[in-house]
Design a protein around this motif. Structure first.
Motif, mmCIF file in Angstrom:
data_model
loop_
_atom_site.group_PDB
_atom_site.id
_atom_site.type_symbol
_atom_site.label_atom_id
_atom_site.label_comp_id
_atom_site.label_asym_id
_atom_site.label_seq_id
_atom_site.Cartn_x
_atom_site.Cartn_y
_atom_site.Cartn_z
ATOM 1 N N ILE A 1 1.135 -1.568 -0.099
ATOM 2 C CA ILE A 1 0.018 0.247 -0.124
ATOM 3 C C ILE A 1 1.150 1.227 0.174
ATOM 4 O O ILE A 1 1.762 1.261 0.740
ATOM 5 C CB ILE A 1 -1.128 -0.060 1.932
ATOM 6 N N PHE A 2 0.695 2.636 -1.135
ATOM 7 C CA PHE A 2 1.472 3.350 -0.589
ATOM 8 C C PHE A 2 0.472 4.552 -0.635
ATOM 9 O O PHE A 2 -0.151 5.057 -0.889
ATOM 10 C CB PHE A 2 2.161 3.175 -2.695
ATOM 11 N N LYS A 3 1.574 5.890 0.468
ATOM 12 C CA LYS A 3 0.870 6.518 0.203
ATOM 13 C C LYS A 3 1.504 7.957 -0.044
ATOM 14 O O LYS A 3 3.043 7.791 1.198
ATOM 15 C CB LYS A 3 0.197 6.459 1.758
ATOM 16 N N ILE B 1 5.370 3.520 2.188
ATOM 17 C CA ILE B 1 4.821 1.711 2.197
ATOM 18 C C ILE B 1 4.443 0.702 2.387
ATOM 19 O O ILE B 1 5.639 0.486 4.216
ATOM 20 C CB ILE B 1 6.475 1.404 0.897
ATOM 21 N N ASP B 2 3.452 0.892 2.964
ATOM 22 C CA ASP B 2 3.195 -0.814 3.475
ATOM 23 C C ASP B 2 3.642 -2.164 2.984
ATOM 24 O O ASP B 2 2.583 -2.543 2.589
ATOM 25 C CB ASP B 2 1.547 -0.395 4.371
ATOM 26 N N LEU B 3 4.800 -2.785 3.443
ATOM 27 C CA LEU B 3 4.677 -4.105 2.786
ATOM 28 C C LEU B 3 3.731 -5.356 3.274
ATOM 29 O O LEU B 3 3.363 -6.059 2.874
ATOM 30 C CB LEU B 3 5.831 -4.391 2.996
ATOM 31 N N SER C 1 15.655 9.736 0.968
ATOM 32 C CA SER C 1 16.692 9.514 1.679
ATOM 33 C C SER C 1 15.084 8.346 1.964
ATOM 34 O O SER C 1 14.708 8.355 1.358
ATOM 35 C CB SER C 1 16.729 9.581 3.401
ATOM 36 N N VAL C 2 16.146 6.624 2.123
ATOM 37 C CA VAL C 2 15.010 5.892 2.732
ATOM 38 C C VAL C 2 15.148 5.507 3.900
ATOM 39 O O VAL C 2 16.497 5.669 5.262
ATOM 40 C CB VAL C 2 15.923 4.552 1.612
ATOM 41 N N LEU C 3 13.877 5.731 4.403
ATOM 42 C CA LEU C 3 13.951 4.942 5.657
ATOM 43 C C LEU C 3 12.571 3.923 6.242
ATOM 44 O O LEU C 3 11.960 3.479 5.807
ATOM 45 C CB LEU C 3 12.995 6.363 7.025
ATOM 46 N N ILE C 4 13.474 3.067 7.439
ATOM 47 C CA ILE C 4 12.452 1.874 7.715
ATOM 48 C C ILE C 4 12.191 2.865 8.507
ATOM 49 O O ILE C 4 12.547 2.952 9.997
ATOM 50 C CB ILE C 4 13.172 1.219 7.862
ATOM 51 N N TYR C 5 10.846 1.534 9.656
ATOM 52 C CA TYR C 5 9.683 1.921 10.993
ATOM 53 C C TYR C 5 10.337 0.753 11.742
ATOM 54 O O TYR C 5 10.383 -0.529 11.223
ATOM 55 C CB TYR C 5 8.919 1.927 10.582
ATOM 56 N N LEU D 1 7.242 -1.536 6.914
ATOM 57 C CA LEU D 1 6.879 0.219 6.628
ATOM 58 C C LEU D 1 7.695 0.766 6.418
ATOM 59 O O LEU D 1 9.168 0.778 6.492
ATOM 60 C CB LEU D 1 6.336 1.751 8.013
ATOM 61 N N VAL D 2 8.186 1.298 4.655
ATOM 62 C CA VAL D 2 9.432 1.806 4.703
ATOM 63 C C VAL D 2 8.962 3.338 3.516
ATOM 64 O O VAL D 2 7.429 3.590 3.589
ATOM 65 C CB VAL D 2 9.823 1.005 3.021
ATOM 66 N N ARG D 3 9.740 4.033 4.019
ATOM 67 C CA ARG D 3 9.627 5.653 3.480
ATOM 68 C C ARG D 3 10.981 6.103 2.646
ATOM 69 O O ARG D 3 12.093 6.035 2.515
ATOM 70 C CB ARG D 3 9.975 6.361 4.623
ATOM 71 N N LEU D 4 10.028 6.732 1.578
ATOM 72 C CA LEU D 4 10.973 7.725 0.141
ATOM 73 C C LEU D 4 11.049 8.609 0.925
ATOM 74 O O LEU D 4 9.655 9.291 0.765
ATOM 75 C CB LEU D 4 10.862 7.007 -0.970
ATOM 76 N N VAL D 5 11.596 9.405 1.273
ATOM 77 C CA VAL D 5 11.438 10.795 0.952
ATOM 78 C C VAL D 5 12.938 11.623 0.250
ATOM 79 O O VAL D 5 14.002 11.449 -0.083
ATOM 80 C CB VAL D 5 12.161 11.247 3.015
ATOM 81 N N ILE D 6 11.697 12.920 -0.700
ATOM 82 C CA ILE D 6 13.120 13.572 -1.339
ATOM 83 C C ILE D 6 13.154 14.507 -0.386
ATOM 84 O O ILE D 6 12.347 15.070 0.016
ATOM 85 C CB ILE D 6 11.690 13.518 -2.814
ATOM 86 N N ASP D 7 14.651 14.588 -0.315
ATOM 87 C CA ASP D 7 14.960 15.536 0.165
ATOM 88 C C ASP D 7 15.344 17.334 -0.514
ATOM 89 O O ASP D 7 15.158 17.752 0.346
ATOM 90 C CB ASP D 7 16.564 15.329 1.143
ATOM 91 N N LYS D 8 15.385 16.945 -1.324
ATOM 92 C CA LYS D 8 15.489 18.402 -2.129
ATOM 93 C C LYS D 8 15.668 17.902 -3.821
ATOM 94 O O LYS D 8 15.918 17.208 -4.417
ATOM 95 C CB LYS D 8 17.289 18.556 -2.483
ATOM 96 N N ALA D 9 14.839 19.704 -4.048
ATOM 97 C CA ALA D 9 14.934 18.616 -5.538
ATOM 98 C C ALA D 9 14.238 20.085 -6.186
ATOM 99 O O ALA D 9 14.181 20.704 -5.683
ATOM 100 C CB ALA D 9 13.322 18.169 -5.703
ATOM 101 N N ALA D 10 14.911 19.988 -7.295
ATOM 102 C CA ALA D 10 14.776 21.669 -7.980
ATOM 103 C C ALA D 10 13.391 21.519 -8.990
ATOM 104 O O ALA D 10 12.967 22.643 -9.246
ATOM 105 C CB ALA D 10 15.576 21.529 -9.379
ATOM 106 N N ALA D 11 13.336 20.677 -9.367
ATOM 107 C CA ALA D 11 11.459 20.407 -9.705
ATOM 108 C C ALA D 11 10.713 19.867 -8.827
ATOM 109 O O ALA D 11 11.519 18.748 -8.531
ATOM 110 C CB ALA D 11 11.200 20.445 -11.790
ATOM 111 N N CYS D 12 9.311 19.926 -8.841
ATOM 112 C CA CYS D 12 8.917 18.460 -8.665
ATOM 113 C C CYS D 12 8.750 17.320 -9.233
ATOM 114 O O CYS D 12 8.676 17.283 -10.531
ATOM 115 C CB CYS D 12 7.102 18.795 -8.908
ATOM 116 N N PRO D 13 8.861 16.398 -8.059
ATOM 117 C CA PRO D 13 9.231 14.982 -8.588
ATOM 118 C C PRO D 13 8.867 14.762 -9.937
ATOM 119 O O PRO D 13 7.608 14.485 -9.274
ATOM 120 C CB PRO D 13 9.671 14.852 -7.108
#
Ligand code: FUL
Length: 740
Positions: free
Chosen positions: A403-405, A444-446, A471-475, A505-517
């Motif tokens: 499940i993606f949120k 992301i809920d696996l 960054s990628v994080l896990i809970y 639970l895994v997370r993708l965090v966009i830390d910095k971008a020059a335009a909307c990812p």
């Protein structure tokens, strides 16, 4: 919070209004134009179209950021990995570069089988091949009209052979892409150095791209000028590589004949050289690039230079010019029987895959058919094993069904910009956010705890390279913990974790971008567990040490040429191998064996002494450690590119010598790199006999140990290595000298 939400809704409303207004205006203008042009039905169709767009979601597509890939570059990105085939006179002379005076008669493969070679590449997971149609020696593998120095003058198929055609047919048959490399430097042509040669070179390209297309890549290397046969002149010819070839006109010609081919060169125009022949891009590797003249002092005598920036690219480079990482499967590009045991292992190839394809670049792996005209059995096996490894590692995307949120979805248009795009079959359809949202979060809920060690992420590069870092994080333990992070993504970013991790639970965090990812893929995978290849080394006294990491029950080894099995000698501590030999070792966990390592050793250097020059400590060149380097610049007058520098070593006693080895510094600088040598032996340190001389071809780009076989074994106590030419600078730098 309420106020914040209200403000957000107000902003969205305003945004919608502006868009509607803009669309209405555009429609009005178009409508008027058509009316003016006398069209009757067209405006009606337009109105309907507008209504459909309005009802289905008034989609405002994201604006591309910076340079974007052309169609030719897109198909190259999608190819991702391919092989470069070197096969020609050098295969028969056992050299990396031919001088140009090779007799075509030597080219006579008895079992040439293009399909065997192409199929082996395909089994390795490669999608195409690039064939060297002409290398620096000038011999053309197709029956060209441009020079006599071609395959029709060889005995192969009684002069009726055409290796390029055979490769092309084999590619067509096996569904592999086809590309060509025609060397601009030609050591055979009498015309080389004049403008007539440039015309001839273009004619060769014209023949190739008219007769053997379509090609996915037109490959052009950067080794240019130097000494050669040149129609019998046997001299040195220097060209100005920035102007001589008139590349702009050549690119035009290629574009005309092969519009879908990506053109590879040191600095593009479509694909850039990554700057090393080790098969890896920088940890950060931008597809965008602004080529510049080489760093001052980095231009080499034979035209080679180091483009330091190319490994990383430029974050805001002017051009879309992604990197290609070329590396041979064996130490060199051409087949040498002495390298049969030095084929890179499947896990080494996997590591290179992560460091090239996994950094948004391409992997171009050199394959070298042997004298028979087929790939050696070892190469075929390793390619297959690598292909299987790759398939297994990426067979199961653990985020499928998760499940993606997303913290934001562009215009809430989940159909077009939603997270389902991250796992669908289209590699470029993307999860995109609203223009103002540049640092979104994807959770992301696996559904279950899953074990993985690979993270895969892709951007929709059609919209440019938008993300600066993520960054990628896990809970875990009731909090979000960062497990990985990186900069450039582009066509692909693979992160290989040091260890397997478990998470739900895994997370993708966009830390910095020059335009909307615009993230087009996200995946998690687990590569098969394996036992790492042991490390084998020998100290100066001749003792061999073997070590490995991880949980293993035993390391087993052989010195008799046999493959180590669960019953081979168990390593229990250093053992002596003063006379040299080949050690093979494997780690075992129970009866399961890991990857093997093969290491060849020459004579141990225990009683050796550097006799000349005496002025400084040169023990580094006989310490069996290729990382330590000795510098020689006190040979009377300063050593320059033209003045020889000698090193005399006393071996302590007379020994039988079959070959000598020379290891250059393992860095990427050109300064002090010897590319021409004479090797002498003596029994009294007074009378010297030259036993070998020549060039270390391609040493500028490839820093492998050079192995020179003597015509016949000799017995001697003293050896003299004479560097008669260095690529650049003053003095010679040597990592190691050895004899076998
Ligand atoms: C280089 C050449 O000099 C090597 O011999 C090899 O062909 C490599 C792929 O490109 O520029």
């Amino acid at each position: 919070m309420l106020i914040f939400n209200l403000m957000l809704s107000f902003r969205k409303l305003m945004f919608l209004k502006i868009m509607m207004l803009r669309s209405v205006c555009t429609l009005y203008v178009t409508f008027s134009k058509l009316m003016f042009a006398g069209g009757r039905l067209k405006p009606f169709v337009l109105i309907c179209t507008f209504l459909v767009i309005g009802i289905t979601g008034y989609s405002q597509p994201p604006v591309p950021y910076g340079p974007v890939p052309s169609s030719a570059q897109m198909q190259w990105h999608e190819t991702g990995m391919y092989c470069l085939i070197h096969f020609g006179p050098d295969t028969y002379t056992d050299k990396e570069w031919g001088y140009g005076d090779e007799d075509p008669v030597i080219f006579n493969p008895s079992e040439f089988d293009a399909l065997q070679i192409v199929s082996a590449a395909k089994a390795g997971g490669f999608k195409g091949i690039v064939v060297v149609a002409k290398h620096h020696d000038g011999f053309c593998l197709w029956p060209t009209k441009t020079t006599e120095h071609n395959i029709s003058k060889s005995p192969y198929k009684n002069g009726k052979g055409d290796i390029i055609r055979e490769f092309k047919d084999a590619c067509d048959k096996s569904g592999m892409k086809f590309g060509l490399y025609c060397s601009p430097w030609d050591r055979n042509s009498a015309l080389y150095g004049t403008s007539a040669y440039v015309d001839l070179y273009r004619e060769q390209l014209k023949e190739l791209y008219t007769e053997y297309g379509p090609v996915f890549i037109s490959w052009h290397d950067g080794a240019n000028g130097g000494d050669g046969y040149y129609g019998g002149a046997r001299e040195k010819r220097t060209i100005d590589r920035t102007t001589y070839y008139g590349w702009d006109s050549t690119w035009d010609l290629i574009r005309r004949l092969q519009p879908m081919a990506a053109i590879f060169g040191d600095v593009g125009p479509d694909v850039r050289w990554v700057g090393n022949e080790e098969g890896h891009a920088g940890e950060t590797c931008w597809a965008t690039y602004t080529p510049e003249a080489p760093d001052p002092g980095m231009e080499a005598a034979n035209g080679y230079s180091r483009y330091w920036k190319a490994t990383e690219g430029d974050r805001n480079g002017k051009y879309w010019m992604p990197a290609e990482c070329d590396v041979p499967l064996r130490p060199g590009w051409v087949y040498h029987a002495s390298d049969d045991q030095k084929v890179k292992s499947p896990y080494t190839l996997l590591d290179l895959y992560f460091k090239s394809v996994g950094r948004g670049a391409a992997l171009d792996l050199g394959l070298s058919p042997d004298k028979r005209g087929i790939l050696h059995e070892n190469d075929v096996t390793i390619l297959k094993e690598f292909g299987n490894l790759l398939k297994t590692a990426f067979s199961n995307n653990l985020v499928k069904g998760a499940i993606f949120k997303a913290s934001d979805i562009r215009q809430n248009n989940t159909r077009q910009y939603g997270t389902a795009n991250l796992t669908d079959a289209d590699p470029w359809s993307a999860w995109v956010t609203n223009d103002e949202i540049k640092t979104p979060v994807l959770t992301i809920d696996l559904k279950d705890e899953k074990t993985f060690n690979i993270i895969k992420i892709r951007e929709n590069i059609r919209l440019g390279q938008r993300i600066d870092s993520f960054s990628v994080l896990i809970y875990k333990d009731k909090k979000w913990q960062k497990i990985a992070g990186a900069t450039s993504i582009g066509a692909l970013r693979l992160i290989r974790l040091q260890q397997y991790l478990k998470a739900r639970l895994v997370r993708l965090v966009i830390d910095k971008a020059a335009a909307c990812p615009a993230v087009s893929e996200f995946g998690l995978y687990a590569e098969p567990v394996h036992l790492t290849a042991p490390v084998i080394s020998r100290d100066k006294s001749g003792s061999v040490h073997i070590s490995t990491v991880g949980a293993v029950t035993a390391i087993r080894y052989t010195t008799d040429g046999k493959e180590p099995t669960a019953r081979s000698t168990r390593y229990s501590g250093p053992f002596l191998l003063p006379e040299g030999g080949t050690v093979r070792a494997r780690a075992f966990s129970g009866s399961v064996g890991g990857e093997r390592t093969v290491k060849e050793f020459g004579l141990a250097k225990a009683g050796w002494k550097v006799l000349y020059p005496q002025s400084n400590d040169l023990s580094a060149l006989i310490d069996d450690d290729e990382q330590s380097v000795a510098g020689i610049n006190s040979n009377g007058p300063q050593v320059t590119a033209q003045t020889p520098a000698d090193v005399v070593v006393d071996l302590g006693k007379a020994v039988s010598i079959r070959s000598f080895s020379f290891t250059p510094p393992q860095n990427t600088r050109l300064n002090g790199i010897a590319d021409k040598y004479v090797f002498y032996v003596s029994n009294d340190n007074l009378n010297w006999k030259a036993e070998a001389s020549g060039e270390f071809s391609n040493i500028a780009a490839n820093r492998e140990q050079q192995h020179i076989q003597l015509k016949k074994p000799v017995k001697a106590r003293y050896i003299k290595f004479s560097a008669v030419h260095v690529i650049e600078g003053q003095g010679v730098l040597i990592a190691e000298i050895g004899v076998q």
